[in-house]
Design a protein around this motif. Structure first.
Motif, short mmCIF file in Angstrom:
data_model
loop_
_atom_site.label_atom_id
_atom_site.label_comp_id
_atom_site.label_asym_id
_atom_site.label_seq_id
_atom_site.Cartn_x
_atom_site.Cartn_y
_atom_site.Cartn_z
N ALA A 40 0.84 -1.38 0.13
CA ALA A 40 0.01 0.09 -0.29
C ALA A 40 0.78 1.13 0.00
CB ALA A 40 -1.20 -0.23 0.56
N GLY A 41 1.94 1.19 0.92
CA GLY A 41 2.77 2.62 0.90
C GLY A 41 3.51 2.78 -0.23
N ALA A 42 4.16 1.06 -0.84
CA ALA A 42 4.80 1.22 -2.56
C ALA A 42 4.21 2.49 -3.30
CB ALA A 42 5.30 0.24 -2.66
N THR A 43 2.48 1.62 -3.45
CA THR A 43 1.76 1.67 -4.27
C THR A 43 1.44 3.53 -4.63
OG1 THR A 43 0.82 -0.15 -4.27
CG2 THR A 43 -0.24 2.00 -4.94
N LEU A 44 2.00 3.93 -2.91
CA LEU A 44 1.39 5.77 -3.01
C LEU A 44 2.20 6.28 -3.35
CD1 LEU A 44 -0.49 5.82 0.78
CD2 LEU A 44 -1.58 6.03 -1.96
N VAL A 45 3.32 5.80 -3.12
CA VAL A 45 4.60 6.24 -3.73
C VAL A 45 5.15 7.15 -5.36
CG1 VAL A 45 7.57 5.76 -3.49
CG2 VAL A 45 6.05 6.33 -1.11
N ALA A 46 4.41 5.54 -5.35
CA ALA A 46 5.04 5.59 -7.59
C ALA A 46 3.77 6.05 -7.85
CB ALA A 46 4.76 3.08 -7.28
N ILE A 47 2.58 6.23 -6.97
CA ILE A 47 1.63 7.07 -8.13
C ILE A 47 2.33 8.16 -7.50
CG2 ILE A 47 -0.93 8.28 -7.77
CD1 ILE A 47 -1.59 5.18 -7.01
N GLY A 48 2.69 9.13 -6.76
CA GLY A 48 3.45 10.06 -6.33
C GLY A 48 4.52 10.59 -7.26
N VAL A 49 5.49 9.29 -7.93
CA VAL A 49 6.36 9.39 -8.62
C VAL A 49 6.23 9.67 -9.92
CG1 VAL A 49 8.91 8.92 -9.33
CG2 VAL A 49 8.61 8.38 -7.21
N LEU A 50 4.91 8.81 -10.47
CA LEU A 50 4.13 8.75 -11.69
C LEU A 50 4.25 10.26 -11.76
CD1 LEU A 50 2.94 5.23 -12.16
CD2 LEU A 50 4.74 6.70 -12.89
N VAL A 51 3.28 10.82 -10.83
CA VAL A 51 2.92 12.29 -10.98
C VAL A 51 3.14 13.11 -11.39
CG1 VAL A 51 1.23 14.33 -9.79
CG2 VAL A 51 0.47 11.68 -9.69
N PHE A 52 4.65 12.82 -10.75
CA PHE A 52 5.63 14.12 -10.17
C PHE A 52 6.39 13.68 -11.84
CE2 PHE A 52 10.35 14.41 -10.80
CZ PHE A 52 10.90 16.18 -10.15
N VAL A 53 6.60 12.98 -12.53
CA VAL A 53 7.13 12.91 -14.01
C VAL A 53 6.19 13.58 -15.06
CG1 VAL A 53 8.05 10.72 -15.23
CG2 VAL A 53 8.44 10.33 -13.16
N TYR A 54 4.52 13.36 -14.69
CA TYR A 54 4.28 13.87 -15.64
C TYR A 54 4.29 14.76 -15.04
CZ TYR A 54 -0.10 15.25 -17.90
OH TYR A 54 -0.80 16.10 -18.70
N ASN A 55 4.17 15.65 -14.63
CA ASN A 55 4.50 17.34 -14.15
C ASN A 55 5.65 18.21 -14.90
OD1 ASN A 55 3.78 20.30 -13.39
ND2 ASN A 55 4.54 18.73 -11.35
N VAL A 56 6.91 17.14 -14.78
CA VAL A 56 8.13 17.60 -15.14
C VAL A 56 7.89 17.34 -16.57
CG1 VAL A 56 10.38 17.39 -15.62
CG2 VAL A 56 9.25 16.62 -13.66
N VAL A 57 7.32 16.36 -17.30
CA VAL A 57 7.41 16.14 -18.44
C VAL A 57 6.00 17.25 -20.05
CG1 VAL A 57 6.57 14.94 -20.97
CG2 VAL A 57 8.03 14.54 -18.44
N LYS A 58 5.26 17.71 -18.28
CA LYS A 58 4.05 18.19 -19.37
C LYS A 58 4.58 19.77 -18.91
CE LYS A 58 -0.50 19.15 -18.63
NZ LYS A 58 -0.66 20.43 -17.66
N ASN A 59 4.85 19.93 -18.25
CA ASN A 59 4.85 21.75 -17.55
C ASN A 59 6.56 22.19 -17.55
OD1 ASN A 59 2.40 21.83 -17.15
ND2 ASN A 59 2.77 20.80 -15.16
#
Length: 121
Positions: free
Chosen positions: A100-119
């Motif tokens: 559960a914790g790893a899933t939250l971190v992984a989603i957070g990292v994917l959101v970070f990557v999307y944010n960097v790529v997009k913005n």
């Protein structure tokens, strides 16, 4: 947000270093995976993300940044507590907590990557 993340990462750095120091003193290295993950996902990753958020403020002025920060900083302690309990008690009972914790971190990292790529311009 970048400076706040760097400050949070410094706390993770202290925790990871103290854990590593403790393991060295008692010559017991069962918690090495916890030590490594705290240093990598807590200290290193959050420091680098914080630096990016600070150096490129355009990527830190949106909801994606807040989502990343919250998911990462909720998920990592959950994952580390679950992993510690798994290793100390030598049981698989706490693996769902780790997941559960790893899933939250992984989603957070994917959101970070999307944010960097997009913005990041």
């Amino acid at each position: 947000m970048g400076i706040r993340m760097i400050k949070i990462s410094a706390v993770y750095f202290a925790i990871g270093m103290i854990l590593g120091y403790y393991m060295s003193i008692v010559h017991q290295y069962a918690l090495t995976p916890v030590h490594v993950h705290i240093n990598l996902l807590g200290w290193t990753s959050l420091t680098l993300a914080g630096l990016l958020y600070h150096l490129f403020p355009d990527i830190s002025r949106n909801m994606l940044t807040k989502i990343h920060v919250w998911l990462h900083n909720i998920g990592l302690p959950i994952m580390m507590i679950g992993l510690t309990l798994t290793l100390v008690m030598n049981t698989q009972t706490f693996i769902p907590i780790v997941a559960a914790g790893a899933t939250l971190v992984a989603i957070g990292v994917l959101v970070f990557v999307y944010n960097v790529v997009k913005n990041l311009k």
